[in-house]
Design a protein around this motif. Structure first.
Motif, PDB file in Angstrom:
ATOM      1  N   ARG A  24     -18.988   7.227  12.328  1.00  7.33           N
ATOM      2  CA  ARG A  24     -17.767   7.909  12.755  1.00  7.33           C
ATOM      3  C   ARG A  24     -17.080   8.447  11.503  1.00  7.33           C
ATOM      4  O   ARG A  24     -17.306   7.946  10.411  1.00  7.33           O
ATOM      5  N   PRO A  25     -16.238   9.462  11.647  1.00  7.73           N
ATOM      6  CA  PRO A  25     -15.576  10.028  10.476  1.00  7.73           C
ATOM      7  C   PRO A  25     -14.664   9.018   9.778  1.00  7.73           C
ATOM      8  O   PRO A  25     -14.017   8.202  10.430  1.00  7.73           O
ATOM      9  N   VAL A  26     -14.640   9.103   8.466  1.00 13.53           N
ATOM     10  CA  VAL A  26     -13.774   8.269   7.642  1.00 13.53           C
ATOM     11  C   VAL A  26     -12.951   9.195   6.763  1.00 13.53           C
ATOM     12  O   VAL A  26     -13.501   9.981   5.996  1.00 13.53           O
ATOM     13  N   LEU A  27     -11.639   9.113   6.904  1.00 13.84           N
ATOM     14  CA  LEU A  27     -10.735   9.886   6.065  1.00 13.84           C
ATOM     15  C   LEU A  27     -10.266   8.985   4.930  1.00 13.84           C
ATOM     16  O   LEU A  27      -9.691   7.928   5.179  1.00 13.84           O
ATOM     17  N   VAL A  28     -10.535   9.395   3.704  1.00 11.39           N
ATOM     18  CA  VAL A  28     -10.098   8.636   2.532  1.00 11.39           C
ATOM     19  C   VAL A  28      -8.909   9.375   1.931  1.00 11.39           C
ATOM     20  O   VAL A  28      -9.025  10.512   1.487  1.00 11.39           O
ATOM     21  N   VAL A  29      -7.755   8.711   1.941  1.00 12.09           N
ATOM     22  CA  VAL A  29      -6.515   9.299   1.453  1.00 12.09           C
ATOM     23  C   VAL A  29      -6.303   8.875   0.008  1.00 12.09           C
ATOM     24  O   VAL A  29      -6.261   7.674  -0.283  1.00 12.09           O
ATOM     25  N   PRO A  30      -6.168   9.839  -0.911  1.00 11.84           N
ATOM     26  CA  PRO A  30      -5.913   9.455  -2.307  1.00 11.84           C
ATOM     27  C   PRO A  30      -4.526   8.825  -2.432  1.00 11.84           C
ATOM     28  O   PRO A  30      -3.539   9.432  -2.039  1.00 11.84           O
ATOM     29  N   VAL A  31      -4.486   7.596  -2.939  1.00 17.01           N
ATOM     30  CA  VAL A  31      -3.199   6.900  -3.057  1.00 17.01           C
ATOM     31  C   VAL A  31      -2.622   7.006  -4.460  1.00 17.01           C
ATOM     32  O   VAL A  31      -1.432   6.801  -4.651  1.00 17.01           O
ATOM     33  N   ASP A  32      -3.440   7.316  -5.434  1.00 16.75           N
ATOM     34  CA  ASP A  32      -2.970   7.445  -6.808  1.00 16.75           C
ATOM     35  C   ASP A  32      -3.803   8.529  -7.480  1.00 16.75           C
ATOM     36  O   ASP A  32      -4.578   8.251  -8.389  1.00 16.75           O
ATOM     37  N   GLN A  77       0.847  -1.189   0.000  1.00 15.64           N
ATOM     38  CA  GLN A  77       0.000   0.000   0.000  1.00 15.64           C
ATOM     39  C   GLN A  77       0.887   1.246   0.000  1.00 15.64           C
ATOM     40  O   GLN A  77       1.982   1.238   0.558  1.00 15.64           O
ATOM     41  N   GLN A  78       0.404   2.304  -0.600  1.00 19.36           N
ATOM     42  CA  GLN A  78       1.139   3.560  -0.591  1.00 19.36           C
ATOM     43  C   GLN A  78       1.337   4.027   0.851  1.00 19.36           C
ATOM     44  O   GLN A  78       0.427   3.947   1.669  1.00 19.36           O
ATOM     45  N   SER A  79       2.515   4.528   1.174  1.00 19.56           N
ATOM     46  CA  SER A  79       2.840   4.939   2.538  1.00 19.56           C
ATOM     47  C   SER A  79       2.044   6.145   3.010  1.00 19.56           C
ATOM     48  O   SER A  79       1.945   6.409   4.209  1.00 19.56           O
ATOM     49  N   VAL A  80       1.436   6.869   2.100  1.00 22.72           N
ATOM     50  CA  VAL A  80       0.710   8.086   2.444  1.00 22.72           C
ATOM     51  C   VAL A  80      -0.471   7.799   3.378  1.00 22.72           C
ATOM     52  O   VAL A  80      -0.852   8.653   4.181  1.00 22.72           O
ATOM     53  N   VAL A  81      -1.040   6.605   3.322  1.00 22.64           N
ATOM     54  CA  VAL A  81      -2.175   6.272   4.188  1.00 22.64           C
ATOM     55  C   VAL A  81      -1.730   6.244   5.648  1.00 22.64           C
ATOM     56  O   VAL A  81      -2.348   6.879   6.513  1.00 22.64           O
TER      57      VAL A  81
END
Length: 171
Positions: free
Chosen positions: A156-164, A27-31
């Motif tokens: 609950r809040p969900v943060l979706v981090v763009p990986v690409d 997985q991308q490290s940004v998550v």
């Protein structure tokens, strides 16, 4: 008009439960970076959760006993956290000052993450967006992305981090 039960509020100033991040090998490290940043800012622990889709929970809990979906196809490592994933996250969070842990969950990723978030009282869930690959596109068409399922099923809040991210040059 129907009465709906009041929703729990998870405002930043009342965050008391850990930050839960869905993690996967390669997985991308940004998550993990974003999840750790939120955990550090809120002074909360970070729980990284790896969901093994090749096993299912025997008793319906996330941390309980697991059994392989296909017992004939198991090579002995089903339900275990890949060593490469643990090493990668450990290296990424070394020296960050964030108190973190890594857990193995079983089953369908969105359900397993949601169930575990409830069990640990997570203040925030962090997941990566789907990657722009053929396999990811096919999974999205058949079952929807993990992020989309969580967004529609969580209180609950969900943060979706763009990986690409694919941001056009002209907006």
């Amino acid at each position: 008009m129907t009465d709906t039960p009041p929703r729990r509020l998870h405002a930043m100033n009342v965050m008391t439960g850990p930050v839960l991040a869905g993690v996967a090998p390669k997985q991308q490290s940004v998550v993990v970076e974003h999840a750790a940043a939120f955990a550090a800012a809120a002074q909360l622990p970070l729980v990284c959760a790896f969901v093994d889709v090749t096993v299912y929970p025997l008793d319906g809990t996330t941390g309980g006993p697991m059994a392989p979906i296909d017992p004939d196809g198991v090579e002995g490592d089903a339900g275990l956290i890949p060593a490469s994933l643990e090493a990668s996250i450990g290296a990424q969070l070394a020296g960050s000052g964030v108190d973190w842990s890594l857990v193995a969950l079983a089953g369908e990723p969105a359900h397993a993450l949601a169930r575990h978030a409830g069990e640990i009282g997570a203040s925030l869930m962090v997941v990566g967006s789907r990657e722009h690959k053929l396999g990811s596109t096919l999974r999205e068409l058949t079952g929807g992305s993990v992020a989309r399922q969580l967004l529609h099923r969580q209180d609950r809040p969900v943060l979706v981090v763009p990986v690409d991210p694919r941001v056009p040059d002209e907006l």
